[in-house]
Scaffold this active site. Structure first.
Site, PDB file in Angstrom:
ATOM      1  N   LYS A 188      34.337  35.855  48.554  1.00 28.99           N
ATOM      2  CA  LYS A 188      34.394  37.083  47.751  1.00 28.99           C
ATOM      3  C   LYS A 188      34.416  36.759  46.255  1.00 28.99           C
ATOM      4  CE  LYS A 188      38.506  39.151  47.015  1.00 28.99           C
ATOM      5  NZ  LYS A 188      38.718  39.385  45.565  1.00 28.99           N
ATOM      6  N   ASN A 189      35.269  35.820  45.873  1.00 31.16           N
ATOM      7  CA  ASN A 189      35.440  35.550  44.441  1.00 31.16           C
ATOM      8  C   ASN A 189      34.254  34.829  43.812  1.00 31.16           C
ATOM      9  OD1 ASN A 189      37.847  36.821  44.564  1.00 31.16           O
ATOM     10  ND2 ASN A 189      39.121  34.997  44.270  1.00 31.16           N
ATOM     11  N   ARG A 194      39.350  45.002  39.715  1.00 30.27           N
ATOM     12  CA  ARG A 194      39.409  44.427  38.364  1.00 30.27           C
ATOM     13  C   ARG A 194      38.186  43.599  38.014  1.00 30.27           C
ATOM     14  NH1 ARG A 194      43.256  43.058  35.054  1.00 30.27           N
ATOM     15  NH2 ARG A 194      42.147  41.099  34.823  1.00 30.27           N
ATOM     16  N   CYS A 245      47.932  45.826  37.264  1.00 34.25           N
ATOM     17  CA  CYS A 245      47.629  45.852  38.693  1.00 34.25           C
ATOM     18  C   CYS A 245      48.863  45.340  39.404  1.00 34.25           C
ATOM     19  CB  CYS A 245      46.401  45.023  39.012  1.00 34.25           C
ATOM     20  SG  CYS A 245      46.726  43.282  38.910  1.00 34.25           S
ATOM     21  N   ARG A 268      47.814  41.247  33.735  1.00 31.33           N
ATOM     22  CA  ARG A 268      46.433  40.743  33.745  1.00 31.33           C
ATOM     23  C   ARG A 268      45.566  41.258  32.596  1.00 31.33           C
ATOM     24  NH1 ARG A 268      44.516  40.592  40.003  1.00 31.33           N
ATOM     25  NH2 ARG A 268      43.195  38.888  39.364  1.00 31.33           N
ATOM     26  N   ASP A 295      46.324  32.117  45.095  1.00 29.32           N
ATOM     27  CA  ASP A 295      45.833  32.959  46.185  1.00 29.32           C
ATOM     28  C   ASP A 295      46.252  32.448  47.573  1.00 29.32           C
ATOM     29  OD1 ASP A 295      44.684  34.707  44.432  1.00 29.32           O
ATOM     30  OD2 ASP A 295      42.617  34.082  44.769  1.00 29.32           O
ATOM     31  N   VAL A 322      50.975  31.209  37.866  1.00 27.66           N
ATOM     32  CA  VAL A 322      49.734  31.820  37.381  1.00 27.66           C
ATOM     33  C   VAL A 322      49.944  33.305  37.061  1.00 27.66           C
ATOM     34  CG1 VAL A 322      47.304  32.292  37.905  1.00 27.66           C
ATOM     35  CG2 VAL A 322      48.345  30.131  38.631  1.00 27.66           C
ATOM     36  N   ARG A 375      39.568  44.385  51.720  1.00 26.64           N
ATOM     37  CA  ARG A 375      38.934  44.018  50.437  1.00 26.64           C
ATOM     38  C   ARG A 375      38.474  42.564  50.466  1.00 26.64           C
ATOM     39  NH1 ARG A 375      42.343  44.618  45.353  1.00 26.64           N
ATOM     40  NH2 ARG A 375      40.450  43.595  44.671  1.00 26.64           N
TER      41      ARG A 375
HETATM   42  C1  UD1 Z   1      40.664  35.267  39.687  1.00 24.77           C
HETATM   43  C2  UD1 Z   1      40.535  35.589  41.153  1.00 24.77           C
HETATM   44  C3  UD1 Z   1      41.913  35.836  41.772  1.00 24.77           C
HETATM   45  C4  UD1 Z   1      42.836  34.662  41.492  1.00 24.77           C
HETATM   46  C5  UD1 Z   1      42.849  34.324  40.008  1.00 24.77           C
HETATM   47  C6  UD1 Z   1      43.639  33.052  39.693  1.00 24.77           C
HETATM   48  C7  UD1 Z   1      38.384  36.674  41.259  1.00 24.77           C
HETATM   49  C8  UD1 Z   1      37.609  37.925  41.471  1.00 24.77           C
HETATM   50  N1  UD1 Z   1      39.709  36.790  41.300  1.00 24.77           N
HETATM   51  O1  UD1 Z   1      41.229  36.402  39.042  1.00 24.77           O
HETATM   52  O2  UD1 Z   1      41.755  36.012  43.178  1.00 24.77           O
HETATM   53  O3  UD1 Z   1      44.155  34.987  41.900  1.00 24.77           O
HETATM   54  O4  UD1 Z   1      41.503  34.128  39.529  1.00 24.77           O
HETATM   55  O5  UD1 Z   1      43.135  31.976  40.422  1.00 24.77           O
HETATM   56  O6  UD1 Z   1      37.816  35.614  41.107  1.00 24.77           O
HETATM   57  N2  UD1 Z   1      44.912  36.147  31.584  1.00 24.77           N
HETATM   58  C9  UD1 Z   1      45.201  36.467  30.271  1.00 24.77           C
HETATM   59  N3  UD1 Z   1      44.175  36.850  29.443  1.00 24.77           N
HETATM   60  C10 UD1 Z   1      42.890  36.936  29.883  1.00 24.77           C
HETATM   61  C11 UD1 Z   1      42.605  36.601  31.221  1.00 24.77           C
HETATM   62  C12 UD1 Z   1      43.637  36.214  32.057  1.00 24.77           C
HETATM   63  O7  UD1 Z   1      46.369  36.412  29.855  1.00 24.77           O
HETATM   64  O8  UD1 Z   1      42.025  37.307  29.095  1.00 24.77           O
HETATM   65  C13 UD1 Z   1      45.996  35.711  32.497  1.00 24.77           C
HETATM   66  C14 UD1 Z   1      46.187  36.671  33.679  1.00 24.77           C
HETATM   67  O9  UD1 Z   1      47.027  37.738  33.332  1.00 24.77           O
HETATM   68  C15 UD1 Z   1      46.808  35.746  34.701  1.00 24.77           C
HETATM   69  C16 UD1 Z   1      46.143  34.404  34.414  1.00 24.77           C
HETATM   70  O10 UD1 Z   1      45.631  34.496  33.107  1.00 24.77           O
HETATM   71  O11 UD1 Z   1      48.192  35.647  34.506  1.00 24.77           O
HETATM   72  C17 UD1 Z   1      45.027  34.024  35.364  1.00 24.77           C
HETATM   73  O12 UD1 Z   1      44.079  35.065  35.393  1.00 24.77           O
HETATM   74  P1  UD1 Z   1      42.524  34.818  35.681  1.00 24.77           P
HETATM   75  O13 UD1 Z   1      42.288  33.375  35.890  1.00 24.77           O
HETATM   76  O14 UD1 Z   1      41.744  35.509  34.628  1.00 24.77           O
HETATM   77  O15 UD1 Z   1      42.345  35.575  37.045  1.00 24.77           O
HETATM   78  P2  UD1 Z   1      41.157  36.536  37.462  1.00 24.77           P
HETATM   79  O16 UD1 Z   1      39.866  36.017  36.963  1.00 24.77           O
HETATM   80  O17 UD1 Z   1      41.533  37.948  37.142  1.00 24.77           O
END
Ligand code: UD1
Length: 417
Positions: free
Chosen positions: A22-23, A93, A117, A122, A305, A327, A397
């Site tokens: 999915k990701n 998201r 969320c 996030r 995850d 994380v 999902r």
């Molecule tokens: C992706 C995965 C999700 C997984 C996560 C971490 C997808 C669709 N989802 O989510 O399943 O749990 O990676 O491995 O691929 N953050 C910030 N600023 C930003 C972006 C992120 O502070 O601009 C923080 C987030 O709040 C979080 C951390 O960074 O605490 C990691 O988030 P991120 O790696 O961006 O996760 P996703 O891409 O949303």
């Protein structure tokens, strides 16, 4: 609303096929917005989040045809609308991943802010500051991100956190930028490598995907991709834990050991036998389970995850385990539901202490997010009597035909309306 009923106690045995990730599929679908023509994506999982992403592409003017199970053709000749509406972004998201491709191809994008969320605030600040470094003008108004750029310019971007989505958005945007972009402190998840491979297949020039510094030389235009989605490492990891918690013996077909090193290492430390074979990964578990210390961190660390699933497993260990979630700031919602099954877990900030040697007893429980739901399914496999899990749309999902796959392995599981 559907519910899942599981009667625990049967050791899982046999083989199970992992679906496409999915990701990986979500950013790949968004990447089709980068180039006109007809893209072909194979090994797409049949999941609610994928339907949402396809719906998003349709709103923008792309046309999708399913040509076989798991294979879709996406025509992105005419992208007339550059807007991702709140109603879709709030359900998924990852919709924010259209921002980079739309801006790169059309010079404009309007995407709803994802907001909070279930697993924390996030934010998307790193996505936005990266695009700004590439010359985009970003405005936040009425809950929407409005981004404009005549043509993005290559830039050196240092991410404060190795965000997965942020790396993907900037990687896609940079493929059509003028000049060279370097993303430093980039996420190293296998899904980033899969995306980079598909973008290379489209004609993008990318070096270093999978390392913490990715270099992209922008090109004038891209062609459609023809790509097979990588296997889902989190689904694979979930079946591996299912084998261990049920004291079974399962071959997880197409699971890639290279993507699952931290998970394999922790399963072995817990006492499970893990064999990496050409067809996938086989997990067998007979004896007692040992307690563990787990700290989640970005890849190649232990994946957040898989945290909830290991928590279910550790309720069955011969001692006390400690899990630190590094994380996300609020990713222990499964604890209170696991407690309803009899688990003894204490949470203090980002750390959970899990007592082992607990006899789980079936109870009605509620799924709260995708991986939290998976942990309830796993705990139910080890519990006495029947567990009834509601709100399983969370499971739908991210897990394709979960009850069918588990039932094929011998679990007593069924879905009821
Ligand atoms: C992706 C995965 C999700 C997984 C996560 C971490 C997808 C669709 N989802 O989510 O399943 O749990 O990676 O491995 O691929 N953050 C910030 N600023 C930003 C972006 C992120 O502070 O601009 C923080 C987030 O709040 C979080 C951390 O960074 O605490 C990691 O988030 P991120 O790696 O961006 O996760 P996703 O891409 O949303």
């Amino acid at each position: 609303m559907d519910k899942i009923l599981i009667r625990g106690g049967s050791p899982l045995r046999g083989e199970v096929q992992v679906s496409g990730a999915k990701n990986a599929a979500l950013p790949l679908l968004c990447a089709t917005l980068l180039a006109p023509g007809t893209h072909e994506l194979r090994n797409l999982p049949n999941l609610r989040d994928i339907d949402t992403a396809v719906q998003l592409l349709h709103i923008m003017g792309a046309h999708t045809t399913a040509i076989a199970p798991g294979t879709a053709r996406i025509n992105a000749d005419e992208i007339a609308c550059a807007e991702a509406p709140y109603d879709l972004v709030r359900t998924m998201r990852a919709s924010v991943l259209v921002l980079g491709p739309l801006l790169a191809r059309l010079g404009y994008a309007r995407v709803s802010l994802p907001g909070g969320c279930a697993i924390g605030a996030r934010p998307v600040d790193q996505h936005l500051s990266g695009l700004e470094a590439m010359g985009a003008k970003i405005d936040l108004e009425h809950g929407y991100i409005e981004a404009r750029a005549e043509r993005l310019q290559g830039a050196r971007i240092y991410l404060d956190i190795p965000t997965v989505g942020g790396t993907e958005n900037l990687l896609m945007a940079a493929t059509l930028a003028q000049g060279r972009t370097i993303i430093e402190n980039a996420a190293r998840e296998p899904e980033i490598i899969d995306l980079a491979k598909a973008l290379q297949n489209m004609g993008a020039q990318i070096e270093g995907a999978g390392s913490d510094a990715i270099t992209i030389h922008g090109v004038e235009k891209l062609r459609p991709m023809n790509h097979a989605v990588m296997p889902d490492r989190i689904e694979a990891g979930t079946f591996m834990v299912a084998a261990a918690i049920s004291r079974g013996d399962v071959l997880v077909r197409d699971a890639e050991a290279e993507h699952l090193e931290a998970v394999i290492s922790k399963l072995r430390q817990s006492g499970a036998e893990v064999h990496c074979v050409p067809e996938g990964i086989r997990v067998r578990c007979e004896g007692p389970l040992q307690p563990l210390r787990i700290k989640t961190s970005p890849h190649p660390g232990f994946p957040t995850d898989m945290q909830a699933q290991f928590m279910a497993l550790l309720t069955q260990a011969e001692g006390t385990s400690i899990i630190s979630e590094n994380v996300f700031e609020n990713r222990f919602m499964h604890v209170s539901e696991l407690q309803r099954l009899g688990a003894r877990i204490r949470v203090d900030g980002r750390q959970a202490t899990v007592d082992g040697r607990v006899e789980l007893l079936g109870a009605p429980v509620m799924a709260t997010d995708l991986r939290a739901s998976a942990s309830l399914v796993l705990a139910a496999l080890a519990a006495e009597n029947t567990t009834e899990i509601s709100r399983i749309y969370h499971l739908d999902r991210g897990y394709e035909r979960l009850e069918e796959k588990l039932s094929h392995l011998g679990a007593d599981i069924r879905r009821v309306r």
